[in-house]
Motif scaffolding. Structure first.
Motif, PDB file in Angstrom:
ATOM      1  N   TRP A 207      -6.112  -2.754  11.891  1.00  0.00           N
ATOM      2  CA  TRP A 207      -7.241  -3.381  10.850  1.00  0.00           C
ATOM      3  C   TRP A 207      -7.697  -4.619  11.158  1.00  0.00           C
ATOM      4  O   TRP A 207      -8.881  -5.135  10.756  1.00  0.00           O
ATOM      5  CB  TRP A 207      -6.881  -3.367   9.436  1.00  0.00           C
ATOM      6  N   ILE A 208      -6.841  -5.571  11.386  1.00  0.00           N
ATOM      7  CA  ILE A 208      -7.140  -7.115  11.950  1.00  0.00           C
ATOM      8  C   ILE A 208      -8.256  -6.804  12.836  1.00  0.00           C
ATOM      9  O   ILE A 208      -9.346  -7.691  12.999  1.00  0.00           O
ATOM     10  CB  ILE A 208      -6.028  -7.818  12.539  1.00  0.00           C
ATOM     11  N   THR A 209      -8.283  -6.075  13.832  1.00  0.00           N
ATOM     12  CA  THR A 209      -9.368  -5.913  14.671  1.00  0.00           C
ATOM     13  C   THR A 209     -10.359  -4.915  14.511  1.00  0.00           C
ATOM     14  O   THR A 209     -11.732  -5.258  14.550  1.00  0.00           O
ATOM     15  CB  THR A 209      -8.580  -5.355  16.238  1.00  0.00           C
ATOM     16  N   ARG A 210     -10.104  -3.737  13.925  1.00  0.00           N
ATOM     17  CA  ARG A 210     -11.038  -2.621  13.570  1.00  0.00           C
ATOM     18  C   ARG A 210     -11.711  -2.791  12.205  1.00  0.00           C
ATOM     19  O   ARG A 210     -12.610  -2.310  11.968  1.00  0.00           O
ATOM     20  CB  ARG A 210     -10.272  -1.376  13.753  1.00  0.00           C
ATOM     21  N   GLY A 211     -11.133  -3.669  11.321  1.00  0.00           N
ATOM     22  CA  GLY A 211     -11.434  -3.886   9.962  1.00  0.00           C
ATOM     23  C   GLY A 211     -10.888  -2.841   9.042  1.00  0.00           C
ATOM     24  O   GLY A 211     -10.343  -1.690   9.451  1.00  0.00           O
ATOM     25  N   ILE A 212     -10.627  -3.345   7.841  1.00  0.00           N
ATOM     26  CA  ILE A 212      -9.974  -2.145   6.893  1.00  0.00           C
ATOM     27  C   ILE A 212     -10.998  -1.114   6.514  1.00  0.00           C
ATOM     28  O   ILE A 212     -12.155  -1.470   6.142  1.00  0.00           O
ATOM     29  CB  ILE A 212      -9.829  -2.925   5.376  1.00  0.00           C
ATOM     30  N   PRO A 213     -10.423   0.121   6.813  1.00  0.00           N
ATOM     31  CA  PRO A 213     -11.602   1.239   6.255  1.00  0.00           C
ATOM     32  C   PRO A 213     -11.991   1.184   4.521  1.00  0.00           C
ATOM     33  O   PRO A 213     -11.165   0.798   3.838  1.00  0.00           O
ATOM     34  CB  PRO A 213     -10.482   2.454   6.313  1.00  0.00           C
ATOM     35  N   PRO A 214     -13.297   1.547   4.627  1.00  0.00           N
ATOM     36  CA  PRO A 214     -13.792   1.375   3.260  1.00  0.00           C
ATOM     37  C   PRO A 214     -13.059   2.302   2.296  1.00  0.00           C
ATOM     38  O   PRO A 214     -12.897   1.997   1.156  1.00  0.00           O
ATOM     39  CB  PRO A 214     -15.265   1.523   3.265  1.00  0.00           C
ATOM     40  N   GLN A 215     -12.684   3.333   2.591  1.00  0.00           N
ATOM     41  CA  GLN A 215     -11.951   4.223   1.664  1.00  0.00           C
ATOM     42  C   GLN A 215     -10.636   3.651   1.197  1.00  0.00           C
ATOM     43  O   GLN A 215     -10.429   3.749   0.120  1.00  0.00           O
ATOM     44  CB  GLN A 215     -11.499   5.562   2.461  1.00  0.00           C
ATOM     45  N   VAL A 216      -9.834   2.710   2.045  1.00  0.00           N
ATOM     46  CA  VAL A 216      -8.547   2.215   1.641  1.00  0.00           C
ATOM     47  C   VAL A 216      -9.247   1.190   0.567  1.00  0.00           C
ATOM     48  O   VAL A 216      -8.388   1.046  -0.407  1.00  0.00           O
ATOM     49  CB  VAL A 216      -8.101   1.570   2.950  1.00  0.00           C
TER      50      VAL A 216
ATOM     51  N   LEU B 143       0.780  -1.270  -0.017  1.00  0.00           N
ATOM     52  CA  LEU B 143      -0.125  -0.100  -0.136  1.00  0.00           C
ATOM     53  C   LEU B 143       0.916   1.201   0.086  1.00  0.00           C
ATOM     54  O   LEU B 143       0.520   2.343  -0.058  1.00  0.00           O
ATOM     55  CB  LEU B 143      -0.860   0.117   1.273  1.00  0.00           C
ATOM     56  N   GLY B 144       2.002   1.196   0.288  1.00  0.00           N
ATOM     57  CA  GLY B 144       3.170   2.113   0.080  1.00  0.00           C
ATOM     58  C   GLY B 144       3.269   2.925   1.400  1.00  0.00           C
ATOM     59  O   GLY B 144       3.721   3.999   1.546  1.00  0.00           O
ATOM     60  N   TYR B 145       2.763   2.241   2.605  1.00  0.00           N
ATOM     61  CA  TYR B 145       2.958   2.850   3.904  1.00  0.00           C
ATOM     62  C   TYR B 145       4.104   2.795   4.606  1.00  0.00           C
ATOM     63  O   TYR B 145       4.873   1.572   4.323  1.00  0.00           O
ATOM     64  CB  TYR B 145       1.889   2.230   4.788  1.00  0.00           C
ATOM     65  N   ASP B 146       4.763   3.558   5.327  1.00  0.00           N
ATOM     66  CA  ASP B 146       6.429   3.846   5.487  1.00  0.00           C
ATOM     67  C   ASP B 146       6.273   3.041   6.830  1.00  0.00           C
ATOM     68  O   ASP B 146       5.435   3.287   7.666  1.00  0.00           O
ATOM     69  CB  ASP B 146       6.543   5.255   5.772  1.00  0.00           C
ATOM     70  N   LYS B 147       7.057   1.867   6.704  1.00  0.00           N
ATOM     71  CA  LYS B 147       7.219   1.127   7.911  1.00  0.00           C
ATOM     72  C   LYS B 147       7.695   1.938   9.357  1.00  0.00           C
ATOM     73  O   LYS B 147       7.365   1.414  10.287  1.00  0.00           O
ATOM     74  CB  LYS B 147       8.149  -0.189   7.801  1.00  0.00           C
ATOM     75  N   THR B 148       8.730   2.875   8.899  1.00  0.00           N
ATOM     76  CA  THR B 148       9.146   3.779  10.266  1.00  0.00           C
ATOM     77  C   THR B 148       8.163   4.464  10.625  1.00  0.00           C
ATOM     78  O   THR B 148       8.127   5.296  11.454  1.00  0.00           O
ATOM     79  CB  THR B 148      10.348   4.466   9.397  1.00  0.00           C
ATOM     80  N   GLN B 149       7.179   4.934   9.996  1.00  0.00           N
ATOM     81  CA  GLN B 149       6.022   6.048  10.519  1.00  0.00           C
ATOM     82  C   GLN B 149       4.793   5.227  10.824  1.00  0.00           C
ATOM     83  O   GLN B 149       3.577   5.966  10.775  1.00  0.00           O
ATOM     84  CB  GLN B 149       5.705   6.884   9.297  1.00  0.00           C
TER      85      GLN B 149
ATOM     86  N   LEU C 139     -11.522   1.290  -1.380  1.00  0.00           N
ATOM     87  CA  LEU C 139     -11.811   2.159  -2.587  1.00  0.00           C
ATOM     88  C   LEU C 139     -10.499   2.541  -3.527  1.00  0.00           C
ATOM     89  O   LEU C 139     -10.576   2.730  -4.581  1.00  0.00           O
ATOM     90  CB  LEU C 139     -12.786   3.011  -2.418  1.00  0.00           C
ATOM     91  N   ASP C 140      -9.542   2.865  -2.630  1.00  0.00           N
ATOM     92  CA  ASP C 140      -8.331   3.593  -3.222  1.00  0.00           C
ATOM     93  C   ASP C 140      -7.493   2.496  -3.678  1.00  0.00           C
ATOM     94  O   ASP C 140      -6.714   2.926  -4.579  1.00  0.00           O
ATOM     95  CB  ASP C 140      -7.546   4.341  -1.910  1.00  0.00           C
TER      96      ASP C 140
ATOM     97  N   PHE D 164      -7.362  -4.927  -3.175  1.00  0.00           N
ATOM     98  CA  PHE D 164      -8.560  -5.763  -2.358  1.00  0.00           C
ATOM     99  C   PHE D 164      -9.788  -6.329  -3.366  1.00  0.00           C
ATOM    100  O   PHE D 164     -10.194  -7.490  -2.872  1.00  0.00           O
ATOM    101  CB  PHE D 164      -9.288  -4.486  -1.387  1.00  0.00           C
ATOM    102  N   LEU D 165     -10.140  -5.775  -4.251  1.00  0.00           N
ATOM    103  CA  LEU D 165     -11.002  -6.399  -5.227  1.00  0.00           C
ATOM    104  C   LEU D 165     -10.630  -7.723  -5.783  1.00  0.00           C
ATOM    105  O   LEU D 165     -11.146  -8.801  -5.764  1.00  0.00           O
ATOM    106  CB  LEU D 165     -11.533  -5.471  -6.354  1.00  0.00           C
ATOM    107  N   ALA D 166      -9.255  -8.004  -5.995  1.00  0.00           N
ATOM    108  CA  ALA D 166      -8.676  -9.126  -6.751  1.00  0.00           C
ATOM    109  C   ALA D 166      -8.550 -10.046  -5.784  1.00  0.00           C
ATOM    110  O   ALA D 166      -8.979 -11.337  -5.987  1.00  0.00           O
ATOM    111  CB  ALA D 166      -7.193  -8.816  -7.237  1.00  0.00           C
ATOM    112  N   ALA D 167      -8.341  -9.841  -4.299  1.00  0.00           N
ATOM    113  CA  ALA D 167      -8.197 -10.879  -3.165  1.00  0.00           C
ATOM    114  C   ALA D 167      -9.733 -11.277  -3.033  1.00  0.00           C
ATOM    115  O   ALA D 167      -9.927 -12.467  -2.830  1.00  0.00           O
ATOM    116  CB  ALA D 167      -7.668 -10.255  -1.897  1.00  0.00           C
ATOM    117  N   GLN D 168     -10.790 -10.260  -3.108  1.00  0.00           N
ATOM    118  CA  GLN D 168     -12.135 -10.831  -2.939  1.00  0.00           C
ATOM    119  C   GLN D 168     -12.768 -11.737  -3.856  1.00  0.00           C
ATOM    120  O   GLN D 168     -13.293 -12.821  -3.807  1.00  0.00           O
ATOM    121  CB  GLN D 168     -13.006  -9.580  -2.741  1.00  0.00           C
ATOM    122  N   ILE D 169     -12.182 -11.542  -5.260  1.00  0.00           N
ATOM    123  CA  ILE D 169     -12.567 -12.273  -6.264  1.00  0.00           C
ATOM    124  C   ILE D 169     -11.908 -13.619  -5.988  1.00  0.00           C
ATOM    125  O   ILE D 169     -12.518 -14.850  -6.166  1.00  0.00           O
ATOM    126  CB  ILE D 169     -12.297 -11.878  -7.584  1.00  0.00           C
ATOM    127  N   ARG D 170     -10.779 -13.704  -5.801  1.00  0.00           N
ATOM    128  CA  ARG D 170     -10.037 -15.145  -5.419  1.00  0.00           C
ATOM    129  C   ARG D 170     -10.457 -15.813  -4.295  1.00  0.00           C
ATOM    130  O   ARG D 170     -10.943 -17.072  -4.514  1.00  0.00           O
ATOM    131  CB  ARG D 170      -8.573 -15.035  -5.106  1.00  0.00           C
TER     132      ARG D 170
END
Length: 71
Positions: A35-44, A20-26, A46-47, A52-58
């Motif tokens: 997100w494992i507990t809270r769920g993946i935000p819908p906006q993520v 996703l391009g998130y900085d591991k140091t940040q 969609l972004d 995420f769609l490919a994984a859902q299809i698989r």
């Protein structure tokens, strides 16, 4: 498929944070770990539909195949 299962299917929090391009140091890995507990935000979802769609299809294809085997 739950978000927890989806994160696991995509390689876990560290691998997904990198994809996703998130900085591991940040705190990117911690963010995805939450997100494992809270769920993946819908906006993520969609972004990053190519992730995420490919994984859902698989996941749906696997589930359909399993249901067919039990029929």
């Amino acid at each position: 498929m739950t978000d927890k299962e989806l994160i696991r299917e995509l390689g876990g929090p560290t691998k997904l944070a990198v994809r996703l391009g998130y900085d591991k140091t940040q705190g990117g890995v911690q963010r995805v770990q939450n997100w494992i507990t809270r769920g993946i935000p819908p906006q993520v979802k969609l972004d990053f539909p190519h992730i995420f769609l490919a994984a859902q299809i698989r996941g749906a294809s696997t589930s359909d195949a399993e249901q067919g085997a039990h029929a």
